[in-house]
Scaffold this motif. Structure first.
Motif, PDB file in Angstrom:
ATOM      1  N   GLY A 210     -13.032 -16.540 -12.521  1.00 27.54           N
ATOM      2  CA  GLY A 210     -12.002 -15.815 -11.781  1.00 27.54           C
ATOM      3  C   GLY A 210     -12.453 -15.425 -10.394  1.00 27.54           C
ATOM      4  O   GLY A 210     -13.608 -15.611 -10.007  1.00 27.54           O
ATOM      5  N   ALA A 211     -11.500 -14.911  -9.646  1.00 30.16           N
ATOM      6  CA  ALA A 211     -11.759 -14.451  -8.291  1.00 30.16           C
ATOM      7  C   ALA A 211     -10.782 -13.328  -7.974  1.00 30.16           C
ATOM      8  O   ALA A 211      -9.721 -13.206  -8.592  1.00 30.16           O
ATOM      9  N   SER A 212     -11.141 -12.498  -7.009  1.00 26.23           N
ATOM     10  CA  SER A 212     -10.266 -11.407  -6.600  1.00 26.23           C
ATOM     11  C   SER A 212     -10.430 -11.136  -5.116  1.00 26.23           C
ATOM     12  O   SER A 212     -11.492 -11.404  -4.541  1.00 26.23           O
ATOM     13  N   VAL A 213      -9.363 -10.649  -4.526  1.00 24.93           N
ATOM     14  CA  VAL A 213      -9.356 -10.259  -3.116  1.00 24.93           C
ATOM     15  C   VAL A 213      -8.792  -8.845  -3.035  1.00 24.93           C
ATOM     16  O   VAL A 213      -7.748  -8.550  -3.626  1.00 24.93           O
ATOM     17  N   LYS A 214      -9.494  -7.974  -2.333  1.00 25.98           N
ATOM     18  CA  LYS A 214      -9.023  -6.609  -2.120  1.00 25.98           C
ATOM     19  C   LYS A 214      -9.076  -6.288  -0.627  1.00 25.98           C
ATOM     20  O   LYS A 214      -9.930  -6.809   0.094  1.00 25.98           O
ATOM     21  N   TYR A 215      -8.166  -5.435  -0.199  1.00 30.88           N
ATOM     22  CA  TYR A 215      -8.166  -5.033   1.206  1.00 30.88           C
ATOM     23  C   TYR A 215      -7.754  -3.572   1.330  1.00 30.88           C
ATOM     24  O   TYR A 215      -7.126  -2.998   0.448  1.00 30.88           O
ATOM     25  N   ARG A 216      -8.136  -2.982   2.446  1.00 28.44           N
ATOM     26  CA  ARG A 216      -7.776  -1.604   2.762  1.00 28.44           C
ATOM     27  C   ARG A 216      -7.575  -1.498   4.269  1.00 28.44           C
ATOM     28  O   ARG A 216      -8.299  -2.128   5.045  1.00 28.44           O
ATOM     29  N   GLN A 217      -6.593  -0.719   4.673  1.00 29.36           N
ATOM     30  CA  GLN A 217      -6.329  -0.536   6.094  1.00 29.36           C
ATOM     31  C   GLN A 217      -6.317   0.961   6.417  1.00 29.36           C
ATOM     32  O   GLN A 217      -5.626   1.741   5.765  1.00 29.36           O
ATOM     33  N   ASP A 218      -7.111   1.340   7.422  1.00 29.77           N
ATOM     34  CA  ASP A 218      -7.118   2.701   7.955  1.00 29.77           C
ATOM     35  C   ASP A 218      -6.511   2.677   9.355  1.00 29.77           C
ATOM     36  O   ASP A 218      -6.239   1.598   9.905  1.00 29.77           O
ATOM     37  N   ARG A 219      -6.334   3.855   9.940  1.00 25.06           N
ATOM     38  CA  ARG A 219      -5.775   3.906  11.290  1.00 25.06           C
ATOM     39  C   ARG A 219      -6.354   5.079  12.065  1.00 25.06           C
ATOM     40  O   ARG A 219      -6.470   6.181  11.532  1.00 25.06           O
ATOM     41  N   VAL A 220      -6.724   4.817  13.323  1.00 27.29           N
ATOM     42  CA  VAL A 220      -7.219   5.856  14.214  1.00 27.29           C
ATOM     43  C   VAL A 220      -6.241   5.995  15.380  1.00 27.29           C
ATOM     44  O   VAL A 220      -5.675   5.004  15.854  1.00 27.29           O
ATOM     45  N   THR A 221      -6.027   7.233  15.827  1.00 25.44           N
ATOM     46  CA  THR A 221      -5.042   7.513  16.875  1.00 25.44           C
ATOM     47  C   THR A 221      -5.671   8.403  17.935  1.00 25.44           C
ATOM     48  O   THR A 221      -6.370   9.377  17.605  1.00 25.44           O
ATOM     49  N   ILE A 222      -5.422   8.070  19.203  1.00 24.43           N
ATOM     50  CA  ILE A 222      -5.918   8.887  20.317  1.00 24.43           C
ATOM     51  C   ILE A 222      -4.756   9.280  21.220  1.00 24.43           C
ATOM     52  O   ILE A 222      -3.732   8.588  21.287  1.00 24.43           O
ATOM     53  N   TYR A 223      -4.931  10.412  21.896  1.00 22.83           N
ATOM     54  CA  TYR A 223      -4.038  10.825  22.975  1.00 22.83           C
ATOM     55  C   TYR A 223      -4.893  11.003  24.227  1.00 22.83           C
ATOM     56  O   TYR A 223      -6.015  11.517  24.161  1.00 22.83           O
ATOM     57  N   LEU A 224      -4.367  10.578  25.363  1.00 21.54           N
ATOM     58  CA  LEU A 224      -5.083  10.649  26.635  1.00 21.54           C
ATOM     59  C   LEU A 224      -4.105  11.099  27.709  1.00 21.54           C
ATOM     60  O   LEU A 224      -3.009  10.540  27.824  1.00 21.54           O
TER      61      LEU A 224
END
Length: 456
Positions: free
Chosen positions: A168-182
């Motif tokens: 077998g095989a598996s694929v996993k992913y995760r997404q984060d997010r960073v935000t700035i104000y200038l």
């Protein structure tokens, strides 16, 4: 044979992996100059300034208070870099629009200048009294303020896996997010000249492949491989800050706060491209969805498919049908559809008859501003044979999916249930239940007229 089969299967999984697998570090690497980001080249490609702006950055702080997430909790390490001020100063230099001056550690600078003065006064006895003193410090025309305001973990997580007979095989992913104000602040009157908001997603992926199988008596074959890639948070913060500096410059050019020596056509082209990007951002939401009206007020639908009788006879047979419809949108998500349908209904060795129906439906698109949208509909109609031998009223309802192949053409797949107010559809009246039938179709909708930025 078994061993060769399993090894072949493993090699197939191995070779299907991504390119990062084949670039794993196997030795000590030397220090290299830091990589650029996609925003770095855009920053260096800005129009040339007429006059550079002296800018001070006291502190560009991490305001998130976020600690690095772990699978079983969190650590005492911060999620984002604490050196964002240095990243911002480097971005200001790369833009070639600003002259950054030292303000983050100005106490160290002032102390060093005092040491220079005291050393000259005490030890340089024979110095010329008319010799120039230490040069004055530059003062900033504008200040850049703001910070990293949020770090959102696991805004999207998912994966896929399969296993069969120990392979077998598996694929996993995760997404984060960073935000700035200038924001850019005038030191003469404290006015905030411009403020920008930039966000950047951070992707992490993991791929695992394994084989666990008894290939013979007391002979166990076990193979595992895989890798994980994590987008560096530092690079994401750098790209967001560089994009923020680029946006500040273009906003300044647009408002006349900053001026360029480049030709007006070049500057206008940059501003126009930036305005299009802003317009797209205004229409977008989370997860890359572009919330832009997709359909015009009028449409023509052409559909074909199959029918399946649900009447008094057994053994229904699939028969073809065709539909032509006109659509009028009352709102972005709701439309009226008037259609003419030509269909046949059949049961094995008992029935094979054709009907024409005229239907009026109210249709609801659940995601009208997406290219892919489910829909439901319902309404009433009237059916008859070609010689009007058999007529009936009916109601129908259905559901389906529509995908926009282009701005003008939609591909739709649907299923429909027709409830007829007659038990004579199959030319036999038995029991108390009326005759029904199903329709399953695939078709195209052609949207006509001009698509406006806001339809209603």
């Amino acid at each position: 044979m078994k061993i060769s089969t399993y090894i072949s299967l493993f090699l197939l999984l191995f070779l299907s992996s991504c390119g990062a697998y084949y670039n794993q570090p196997t030795g000590v690497e030397r220090a290299v100059i830091g990589e650029g980001t996609p925003a770095t080249s855009l920053l260096k490609d800005l129009p040339k300034p007429k006059d550079k702006v002296v800018v001070g950055v006291y502190k560009f702080r991490d305001q998130t208070g976020q600690y690095k997430p772990l699978e079983n909790g969190s650590s005492f390490s911060t999620a984002v870099t604490q050196g964002a001020t240095s990243i911002l100063i480097k971005a200001l230099e790369d833009s070639n629009w600003f002259i950054p001056i030292e303000r983050e550690n100005i106490g160290n600078l002032l102390q060093e200048r005092n040491l220079i003065r005291s050393t000259r006064q005490e030890y340089v006895k024979d110095a010329d009294p008319n010799a120039p003193q230490i040069s004055p410090l530059l003062y900033a025309g504008v200040l850049l303020e703001g910070g990293i305001v949020s770090y959102d973990s696991n805004i999207i997580t998912g994966g896929f896996g399969a296993r069969y007979f120990g392979a077998g095989a598996s694929v996993k992913y995760r997404q984060d997010r960073v935000t700035i104000y200038l924001r850019m602040v005038s030191t003469s009157n404290g006015k905030i000249l411009k403020s920008v908001y930039i966000s950047k997603t951070i992707l992490s992926q993991a791929i695992d492949e394994s084989l666990f199988r008894y290939v013979n008596f007391k002979r166990l074959l076990e193979i595992e491989t895989g890798y994980t890639t994590n987008e560096p948070i530092h690079m994401a913060v750098t790209e967001a800050i560089e994009k923020g500096v680029e946006s500040l410059v273009l906003e300044g050019l647009k408002e006349g706060i900053l001026q360029s020596t480049d030709a007006k056509e070049i500057v206008d082209a940059k501003i126009q491209a930036y305005d299009k990007e802003k317009e797209l951002a205004d229409k977008s939401s989370m997860y890359g969805r572009v919330l832009d009206p997709k359909r015009t007020k009028f449409g023509i639908e052409i559909t074909g498919g199959t029918t399946l009788m649900d009447g008094d006879y057994a053994n229904p047979l699939a028969r073809p049908f065709g539909r032509g419809a006109l659509k009028y949108f009352l709102s972005e998500s709701i439309n009226l559809s008037a259609s003419t349908n030509v269909l046949k209904l059949a049961n094995k060795n008992n029935l094979d008859v054709g009907y024409i129906t005229t239907d009026l439906n109210m249709e609801w698109l659940l995601l009208p501003r997406d290219n892919f949208s489910p829909f439901v509909y319902g309404g009433g109609g009237y059916g008859f044979t070609r010689k009007f031998e058999n007529t009936h009223g009916k109601v129908q309802f259905g559901a389906g999916l529509e995908y926009l192949l282009s701005n003008r053409i939609g591909l739709k797949l649907f299923g429909e249930y027709n409830i007829n107010f007659s038990d004579n559809i199959d030319y036999i009246e038995t029991g108390v239940r009326d005759d029904y039938y199903y329709k399953f179709g695939l078709g195209l909708t052609f949207y006509l007229g001009k698509k406006r930025s806001k339809l209603f």
